[in-house]
Design a protein around this motif. Structure first.
Motif, PDB file in Angstrom:
ATOM      1  N   ASP A   1       6.668   2.148   0.162  1.00 11.81           N
ATOM      2  CA  ASP A   1       7.262   0.875  -0.240  1.00 11.81           C
ATOM      3  C   ASP A   1       6.372  -0.304   0.109  1.00 11.81           C
ATOM      4  O   ASP A   1       6.831  -1.439   0.185  1.00 11.81           O
ATOM      5  CB  ASP A   1       8.632   0.709   0.414  1.00 11.81           C
TER       6      ASP A   1
ATOM      7  N   ASP B   1      13.580   3.514  -7.991  1.00 12.21           N
ATOM      8  CA  ASP B   1      13.051   4.247  -6.859  1.00 12.21           C
ATOM      9  C   ASP B   1      13.385   5.727  -7.063  1.00 12.21           C
ATOM     10  O   ASP B   1      14.191   6.090  -7.925  1.00 12.21           O
ATOM     11  CB  ASP B   1      13.664   3.731  -5.553  1.00 12.21           C
TER      12      ASP B   1
ATOM     13  N   GLY C   1       9.712   5.922   3.428  1.00 11.87           N
ATOM     14  CA  GLY C   1       8.955   4.795   2.891  1.00 11.87           C
ATOM     15  C   GLY C   1       8.082   4.133   3.942  1.00 11.87           C
ATOM     16  O   GLY C   1       6.935   3.766   3.669  1.00 11.87           O
TER      17      GLY C   1
ATOM     18  N   GLU D   1       4.101  -3.422  -0.016  1.00 11.86           N
ATOM     19  CA  GLU D   1       3.947  -4.524  -0.960  1.00 11.86           C
ATOM     20  C   GLU D   1       2.972  -5.539  -0.371  1.00 11.86           C
ATOM     21  O   GLU D   1       2.963  -5.782   0.835  1.00 11.86           O
ATOM     22  CB  GLU D   1       5.290  -5.222  -1.213  1.00 11.86           C
TER      23      GLU D   1
ATOM     24  N   SER E   1       2.942   2.991  -8.253  1.00 10.93           N
ATOM     25  CA  SER E   1       3.746   1.810  -7.969  1.00 10.93           C
ATOM     26  C   SER E   1       4.264   1.190  -9.252  1.00 10.93           C
ATOM     27  O   SER E   1       3.495   0.792 -10.121  1.00 10.93           O
ATOM     28  CB  SER E   1       2.904   0.771  -7.216  1.00 10.93           C
TER      29      SER E   1
ATOM     30  N   HIS F   1       8.717   2.711  -6.109  1.00 10.00           N
ATOM     31  CA  HIS F   1       8.062   3.050  -4.849  1.00 10.00           C
ATOM     32  C   HIS F   1       8.030   4.565  -4.732  1.00 10.00           C
ATOM     33  O   HIS F   1       9.072   5.194  -4.592  1.00 10.00           O
ATOM     34  CB  HIS F   1       8.826   2.469  -3.648  1.00 10.00           C
TER      35      HIS F   1
END
Length: 742
Positions: free
Chosen positions: A381, A211, A375, A383, A334, A329
């Motif tokens: 972040d 990260d 995030g 997903e 990504s 992230h």
């Protein structure tokens, strides 16, 4: 004012003790908010303050930065950032916010200035979204309203309203961090990364993921210093943009004080050793031209997730020692999506590759509240959700289960044994955070260019349609489409002549500017901006099903052409070609970030679209041979072959047939019969000749003028005679296809 500042400064001190950072949300009247931000600016001895605005106050102008230049600060550090998203001409720039939040060091504060009713209307930065014929005030502001809602609900945010005493949140407990065993490294993670890097072995590339703020780029810099000390003559670097490597060069310069940095090169004058940066397109061009001898070379790729996997795969074939580093992230791309897309290249070309993940932050301590908050706000972040354990076969995608999307979505989700398509209402999606996160996660995972502003485009961009493909409520795929074209005849003429350039309409305007098509501007076009399928569900027909649904919907809606633009490579072209799309334009130069040529494809969805698509494709095929001979002479021959195979070709004349036989079965020089040989290859491809090694060899030699040395090197042959023999065999293999029916 002093009374308001006291609790805020006490909160800052508590965060600094834990090596954390915090966000202050200052909302209200623009002048009142600016006055309080200035008071905070002057209340402490900030070492590196930054005021982000197009028009910063006079007293801080020397520390001001327009949002559009945020990337110039990547690799730098700040301990106070005032981010102005209110006032005349100011707005919220998602890219700038995401980039600069990562430059705030431990103990720092990020102060966000917004209107009190943030999200009630679009702000000045929405000018970038207002595509012709829309005006800013006509757009929705769902994206801003979502940010305001999340900030209001976030317990870690210090909300400050002018004239009201701030109530700071209570910081949590600090997380202890073990010391680093390496004096040059700040964490154990970073020390392990450096140790693995300096022991890098041939054909065992290292994939380094982390990260933001984990010291990944700094670890590369430390390793470069140690490679130079060990005698490495030259190290190559590449990344989507040079700014991504600032931390690398900083550590390298600190550890090698005898060296000198010139631009994006670092050299040791005494020994001639060098660390050299090349943009992805320049690196690929140098390799193809033979300007770089990579046989024993070392290449470091930073922010690899922002570079297409096929391009990374080509570098695997050139360099024996490679490092691929990327953010898991972050706004650059990504890392999870990178791993999914790139794994097949690694497994095929370097099955002994190794991976390492950096977990411990170096710019701030673990548990930092600002990292998690940023995030959530920007969905850095995001997903995708896990798909059902057992997916239904694609055969369940019947028309009965895939209605045209002008109908309301079903009241109940389908059974687990079926798949369904849904056009999503954006107002509902903006309020449904789990679904929004899952869908945006699909986009982030699948596409190397997804960035924070794409979320705003998704929620507020004019003419945008979102369609999901779901199994039992779990989004497995998504398409984003946007309306284009529909220009008046007068405006279309002015655009085609280069006298006007309305905002947006990428496909329509490009076809007008580069193909001279006024009809493309007047027609109704719909462009597929993004198409994404869950990484665990690929190669099961879901992408084809999404495109089939979009084509059916476009026909129903009276659209003339459905199109797309993407980085050209044979695999992607084959996917779109199988769905009925044809190439109509290819960019003449590689894009710097992707290293690929931009390819545009279209599929007709009306009678008028049939005629337009045929005209565009015919014009492109007529132009393609001359482009391959000049501007596109360095294009991948396999891609050139795939594009040539889309064209039609008449039967050979007796004279052309004689020329072909003189070269294939006798000793006539191929260059002296080139027009006939080109016609023979195009005719054979149109009649079903395989696109094998023989075919791409002919494309390289006959259309692109690749010389004997290049052909010999690429084919592993010893010289001119062997190359000519291979060419004659390839030409002979075309003969059985020349008399086949069209």
């Amino acid at each position: 004012m002093t009374e308001e500042l006291a609790p805020l400064l006490a909160w800052h001190d508590a965060l600094a003790e834990r090596q954390w950072r915090g966000l202050v949300w200052l909302a209200g009247d623009a002048e009142a908010c600016r006055a309080r931000a200035l008071a905070l600016w002057k209340a402490a001895a900030w070492a590196r303050p930054l005021w982000v605005a197009d028009h910063p106050p006079a007293g801080v102008a020397e520390h001001g930065l327009p949002p559009g230049k945020a990337r110039t600060r990547l690799g730098g550090e700040h301990d106070l950032i005032v981010f102005a998203a209110q006032g005349a001409g100011e707005g919220f720039d998602p890219e700038a916010f995401g980039a600069l939040a990562g430059t705030l060091r431990a103990g720092g504060l990020l102060v966000l200035l917004t209107p009190a009713d943030w999200g009630a209307a679009p702000d000045a930065d929405y000018r970038r979204l207002a595509e012709h014929p829309y005006r800013v005030e006509q757009l929705s502001a769902r994206y801003l309203a979502r940010l305001a809602r999340l900030l209001a609900d976030a317990p870690e945010v210090l909300s400050w309203r002018p004239g009201i005493l701030p109530q700071p949140p209570r910081p949590g407990e600090a997380v202890p961090v073990a010391p680093s065993p390496d004096g040059d490294c700040l964490t154990r993670d970073q020390a392990e990364a450096v140790a693995r890097l300096v022991k890098l072995r041939r054909r065992r590339p290292l994939v380094l993921t982390a990260d933001r703020g984990r010291g990944k780029s700094a670890a590369l810099g430390i390793a470069c210093a140690r490679w130079l000390a060990a005698g490495e003559p030259r190290i190559f670097l590449t990344a989507p943009r040079p700014a991504a490597l600032e931390a690398l060069f900083e550590r390298l310069a600190a550890l090698c004080p005898e060296g000198r940095r010139q631009g994006n090169d670092f050299r040791l004058a005494a020994s001639g050793q060098a660390v050299t940066f090349l943009a992805p397109d320049a690196l690929m061009a140098a390799l193809e031209a033979g300007e770089i001898d990579a046989k024993g070379g070392l290449l470091l790729v930073d922010e690899a997730a922002a570079i297409p996997a096929p391009l990374l795969g080509r570098w695997l074939g050139h360099f024996p020692r490679l490092v691929f580093a990327t953010t898991v992230h972050g706004y650059e791309g990504s890392g999870r999506g990178f791993a999914l897309r790139f794994r097949e290249h690694l497994e095929r070309q370097a099955p002994q590759w190794q991976g390492l993940r950096l977990l411990t932050p170096v710019r701030w301590a673990p548990g930092d509240p600002l990292e998690a908050l940023t995030g959530r706000l920007l969905l850095l972040d995001a997903e995708p959700v896990d798909p059902p354990a057992a997916l239904p076969p694609v055969s369940t995608l019947s028309r009965r289960r895939l209605p045209l999307l002008d109908a309301d979505p079903p009241a109940a989700l389908p059974a687990a044994s079926t798949l369904s398509r849904r056009r999503l209402r954006r107002a509902e999606l903006a309020a449904d955070e789990p679904r929004l996160r899952a869908l945006f996660g699909l986009l982030v995972q699948a596409h190397y260019r997804t960035q924070p502003s794409d979320l705003r485009q998704l929620l507020d961009g004019p003419g945008v349609h979102i369609t999901s493909l779901e199994a039992n409520g779990a989004p497995l795929g998504v398409t984003l489409c946007v309306e284009e074209g529909g220009f008046s005849a007068e405006l279309a003429e002015r655009v085609a002549r280069g006298e006007r350039r309305p905002r947006g309409h990428l496909l329509a305007q490009s076809l007008a500017a580069h193909a001279g098509s006024r009809a493309a501007l007047r027609a109704r076009l719909r462009r597929v901006m993004r198409i994404a399928v869950h990484g665990d569900c690929r190669r099961q027909g879901l992408g084809e099903a999404l495109l089939a649904g979009e084509l059916a919907q476009a026909r129903h809606d009276g659209i003339d052409l459905l199109g797309a633009s993407f980085g050209a490579e044979p695999g992607l072209l084959a996917f779109w070609r199988a769905a009925g799309f044809r190439a109509v334009r290819l960019g003449l130069t590689r894009e710097a970030a992707s290293g690929e040529h931009a390819l545009m494809v279209v599929c007709p969805t009306s009678a008028a679209g049939e005629a337009l698509a045929a005209a565009l494709a015919e014009a492109f095929q007529a132009l393609l041979p001359s482009l391959l001979a000049f501007e596109l002479e360095a294009l991948d021959p396999e891609l050139a072959l795939a594009l040539l195979a889309e064209g039609t070709a008449p039967p050979l004349t007796p004279a052309q047939r004689r020329d072909l036989e003189d070269v294939a079965f006798a000793k006539r020089a191929p260059a002296l019969a080139r027009p006939a040989l080109q016609a023979a290859l195009r005719r054979a491809l149109a009649c079903g000749a395989p696109r094998d090694d023989h075919a791409w060899l002919l494309v390289a030699a006959l259309f692109q003028g690749r010389d004997t040395a290049w052909l010999a090197r690429t084919l592993g042959l010893s010289g001119r005679r062997e190359v000519e023999a291979r060419l004659r065999r390839a030409l002979a293999a075309l003969v059985p296809f020349l008399d086949a029916p069209d």
